[in-house]
Design a protein around this motif. Structure first.
Motif, short mmCIF file in Angstrom:
data_model
loop_
_atom_site.label_atom_id
_atom_site.label_comp_id
_atom_site.label_asym_id
_atom_site.label_seq_id
_atom_site.Cartn_x
_atom_site.Cartn_y
_atom_site.Cartn_z
N VAL A 1 11.37 -54.61 22.64
CA VAL A 1 11.06 -53.92 21.03
C VAL A 1 9.45 -52.77 20.93
CG1 VAL A 1 11.27 -54.64 18.77
CG2 VAL A 1 12.43 -56.14 20.28
N PHE A 2 8.76 -53.49 21.81
CA PHE A 2 7.69 -52.92 21.03
C PHE A 2 7.67 -51.84 21.72
CE2 PHE A 2 2.41 -52.99 22.44
CZ PHE A 2 2.28 -52.60 21.22
N ALA A 3 8.20 -51.59 22.86
CA ALA A 3 7.90 -50.10 23.47
C ALA A 3 8.94 -49.36 22.92
CB ALA A 3 8.35 -50.69 25.34
N GLN A 4 9.99 -50.18 22.77
CA GLN A 4 11.35 -48.93 21.97
C GLN A 4 10.60 -48.38 20.76
OE1 GLN A 4 14.76 -51.45 20.97
NE2 GLN A 4 16.03 -50.19 22.50
N GLY A 5 10.15 -49.04 20.41
CA GLY A 5 9.11 -48.52 18.79
C GLY A 5 7.66 -47.78 18.95
N ILE A 6 7.36 -47.84 19.79
CA ILE A 6 6.60 -46.93 20.56
C ILE A 6 6.90 -45.19 21.13
CG2 ILE A 6 4.50 -46.42 21.91
CD1 ILE A 6 3.53 -49.12 21.86
N ILE B 1 5.20 -62.62 18.87
CA ILE B 1 6.59 -62.57 17.19
C ILE B 1 4.98 -61.16 16.50
CG2 ILE B 1 6.21 -63.52 14.74
CD1 ILE B 1 6.48 -66.31 16.27
N SER B 2 4.06 -61.05 17.13
CA SER B 2 3.09 -60.15 16.72
C SER B 2 4.20 -58.65 17.79
CB SER B 2 1.33 -60.59 17.35
OG SER B 2 0.98 -61.35 16.57
N VAL B 3 4.18 -58.91 18.76
CA VAL B 3 4.50 -57.54 19.26
C VAL B 3 5.97 -56.99 19.02
CG1 VAL B 3 3.29 -57.13 21.21
CG2 VAL B 3 5.65 -58.69 21.79
N LEU B 4 6.46 -58.15 18.74
CA LEU B 4 8.04 -58.14 17.86
C LEU B 4 8.01 -57.52 16.70
CD1 LEU B 4 11.18 -58.54 18.25
CD2 LEU B 4 10.67 -60.70 16.80
N ALA B 5 7.34 -58.27 15.70
CA ALA B 5 6.72 -57.61 14.29
C ALA B 5 6.44 -55.82 14.16
CB ALA B 5 6.17 -58.50 13.60
N ILE B 6 5.63 -55.65 14.96
CA ILE B 6 5.35 -54.74 15.55
C ILE B 6 6.02 -53.59 15.68
CG2 ILE B 6 3.64 -52.42 16.40
CD1 ILE B 6 1.29 -55.49 16.75
N GLY B 7 6.76 -53.66 17.23
CA GLY B 7 7.59 -52.70 16.94
C GLY B 7 9.02 -52.92 16.27
N LEU C 1 8.92 -52.65 13.29
CA LEU C 1 8.05 -51.89 11.95
C LEU C 1 8.44 -50.86 12.53
CD1 LEU C 1 5.80 -53.47 10.62
CD2 LEU C 1 7.83 -53.46 9.68
N LEU C 2 8.00 -49.91 13.85
CA LEU C 2 7.91 -49.10 14.29
C LEU C 2 9.49 -48.50 14.85
CD1 LEU C 2 5.22 -49.16 17.13
CD2 LEU C 2 5.25 -48.03 15.00
N GLY C 3 10.55 -48.72 15.05
CA GLY C 3 11.70 -48.86 14.95
C GLY C 3 12.32 -49.24 16.14
#
Length: 208
Positions: free
Chosen positions: A34-39, A152-158, A160-162
């Motif tokens: 999810v984090f990588a997707q958002g970035i 949970i942190s990287v999931l939330a950030i990811g 929010l980034l999409g």
């Protein structure tokens, strides 16, 4: 040694492939993806390449945590995202709920099998796993608390980034632990070597 190296490389390739399948299923992915997707959404860089970059940045965090990478750690950074990107190029997104669920579950099972392979090769943890153990060693928190806080942190950030959060994210979290628990004992090279050493040779059996 040859078996361990092959097992490591195959495991890392399959890990990336499994993650790619969960992406193409479109039902939600694990927190780090999810984090990588958002970035990826905001930079235009492929998810696989972002996965490699994030792995390298996480490895830098090992320095203050006094963690030491192994060959498997470096190979993880180089191969998982590359494999993931290659499979994303080759396999198109799927549609239709039944097919999506099948591809998602196939991806989760493949990730579990791959985890058993590369962890069982015993060449060192991946960068994200090492982050958890490093936080545990430095802060004294339980492993589960370190893992939960980071993911949970990287999931939330990811998110929010999409990045894609959905039922697939929940299924991944629920299934991956039990599946790896099954796969790892079957693929642990140390356990296999111990069993081989304990097994009497043909010559000794003949003497008996």
């Amino acid at each position: 040694m040859t078996r361990r190296v092959v097992q490591l490389l195959v495991g890392l390739f399959l890990y990336g492939a499994g993650c790619a399948l969960t992406v193409e299923a479109g039902l939600g992915v694990d927190p780090w993806t999810v984090f990588a997707q958002g970035i990826s959404v905001h930079t235009g860089i492929g998810i696989g390449w972002v996965t490699n970059i994030v792995g390298f940045l996480v490895l830098l965090v090992w320095i203050p945590l006094r963690q030491k990478p192994g060959i498997g750690t470096i190979a993880n950074i180089l191969l998982v995202g590359t494999s993931m990107q290659a499979v994303l190029w080759l396999v198109p997104p799927v549609s239709g709920v039944l097919l999506q669920v099948a591809v998602l579950l196939g991806g989760i099972v493949l990730v579990a099998l791959a985890s058993g392979l590369y962890i069982g090769a015993r060449f060192g943890p991946g960068p994200r796993d090492g982050l958890m153990t490093g936080l545990h060693a430095r802060l004294g928190w339980p492993i589960w608390a370190c893992r939960a806080s980071v993911e949970i942190s990287v999931l939330a950030i990811g998110w929010l980034l999409g990045g894609t959060v959905g039922i697939g994210t929940v299924l991944f979290a629920a299934l991956i632990g039990p599946l790896v628990h099954v796969a790892l004992p079957l693929l642990d090279t140390a356990r296999a070597n111990t069993a081989l050493a304990a097994k009497p040779s043909d010559a000794s059996v003949a003497r008996v």
